[in-house]
Design a protein around this motif. Structure first.
Motif: not given
Ligand code: 5GP
Length: 315
Positions: A15, A17-18, A58, A65, A96, A100, A112, A157, A187, A214, A237, A262, A292-293
């Motif tokens: 992800h 932002n992660g 979360f 964000h 991914r 937004k 975005y 999300d 999400g 997910h 997962h 994760s 993941d992040d």
């Molecule tokens: P973004 O999509 O903003 O670039 O990355 C962060 C977003 O990815 C989070 O707000 C969340 O929606 C999703 N996300 C990141 N890590 C996880 C996870 O471990 N599980 C789930 N379900 N969503 C995640």
């Protein structure tokens, strides 16, 4: 670990932002702190904390964000994240992110994603191929830099409505030539209903986009069953499956994106020794190790490979 760094790797579940560097988050927090938008010490506390249960993660994303979601910062973090993966020899990256919309700063889902694409084009440490036909690259003639393939998945999300999910799918279709290959559903897993996202996911699949979900981060067996019945191209997962759903998943041969650190850090799985990775690996079920992040969980793809090799050696 050195060997795990040197070997060419594929990352399919990261992800945007992660995956932001802590140093970047601090720098952004300091700037917003100086402007009085946030209190720096509060943010510092949250970023430094080791407590990463699923619920807290979360909350942390909501904070990240606030720090990252303007066009120029989205461009910056995209460039940095791609360069960080390139530095540890990731040769194919599927990144991914959730497009937004934020009317107050003139941001649409499209703008975005344009900011994301600008970050990709700004990558300078490697040559990036980002279009399916191999026509779009940031390469200059005669370049001797390493080459990396980057593709995008647009995330829906679970807080979003059917309409917002559909907007994301239409955007993905619009951006196919720019390396968008599919849709992710992510999400907070205790938020939202499968039936809300199904129409958009169905449409995406009909249009030939790849789908990854997910799935099974919480033990909602009914939703897990519905997700497997949908036959996504991959799932992420797969932590909380009952016997029946394991059987269905294995017979459908749906590939699983495994995120070891994760799952342990969020306490979704209590210990690496009982992680389903070993069982799936031994059963030769299709799977892929992912971060993941990497920012939020302080890991890297090389560390995940290292961890997997130690866990699969145990028995
Ligand atoms: P973004 O999509 O903003 O670039 O990355 C962060 C977003 O990815 C989070 O707000 C969340 O929606 C999703 N996300 C990141 N890590 C996880 C996870 O471990 N599980 C789930 N379900 N969503 C995640």
């Amino acid at each position: 670990l050195e060997w795990c760094v040197s070997v060419p790797k594929v990352e399919l579940h990261a992800h945007l932002n992660g995956s932001v560097r802590n140093s970047t988050l601090f720098e952004l927090a300091r700037v917003l702190g100086d402007k009085g938008v946030i209190v720096f010490s509060d943010v510092e506390n949250v970023i430094m904390k080791d407590d990463r249960t699923l619920h807290k993660v979360f909350k942390l994303f909501d904070l990240i964000h606030i720090l990252t979601t303007d066009h120029s910062t989205v461009t910056r973090i995209t460039k940095e994240v791609i360069e960080d993966f390139a530095a540890e020899n990731v040769v194919y990256l599927e990144l991914r992110t959730t497009p937004k919309r934020n009317d107050s700063i003139g941001m649409s889902k499209r703008s975005y994603m344009d900011a994301v694409m600008e970050g990709l084009r700004a990558v300078s440490s490697v040559d990036v191929d980002y279009s399916p036909a191999g026509l779009k690259t940031n390469t200059f003639n005669g370049s001797t830099r390493k080459k990396m393939y980057v593709r995008f998945l647009l995330s829906i999300d679970r807080r979003e409505s059917t309409e917002a999910a559909m907007e994301t799918v239409k955007l993905a279709l619009e951006m196919r030539d720019l390396g968008v290959v599919g849709i992710d559903l992510s999400g907070n897993p205790i938020v939202g209903n499968w039936s809300t996202f199904l129409p958009a996911l169905k449409f995406a699949k009909e249009q030939g986009l790849y789908i990854t979900l997910h799935c099974g981060e919480v033990p909602n067996q009914e939703e897990i069953k519905a997700m497997i019945d949908f036959l996504p191209h991959r799932i992420g997962h797969a932590c909380c499956f009952d016997e029946e759903n394991w059987r269905k998943l294995k017979s459908a041969k749906i590939p699983v994106e495994i995120c070891l650190t994760s799952n342990i850090r969020t306490e979704t799985i209590s210990s690496i020794d009982i992680h389903h990775f070993v069982d799936l690996y031994k059963a030769k079920h299709p799977l892929v190790l992912c971060t993941d992040d990497s920012g939020v969980f302080s890991t890297s793809l090389s560390r995940e490979y290292n961890l997997a090799s130690s866990s699969s050696r145990k028995d």
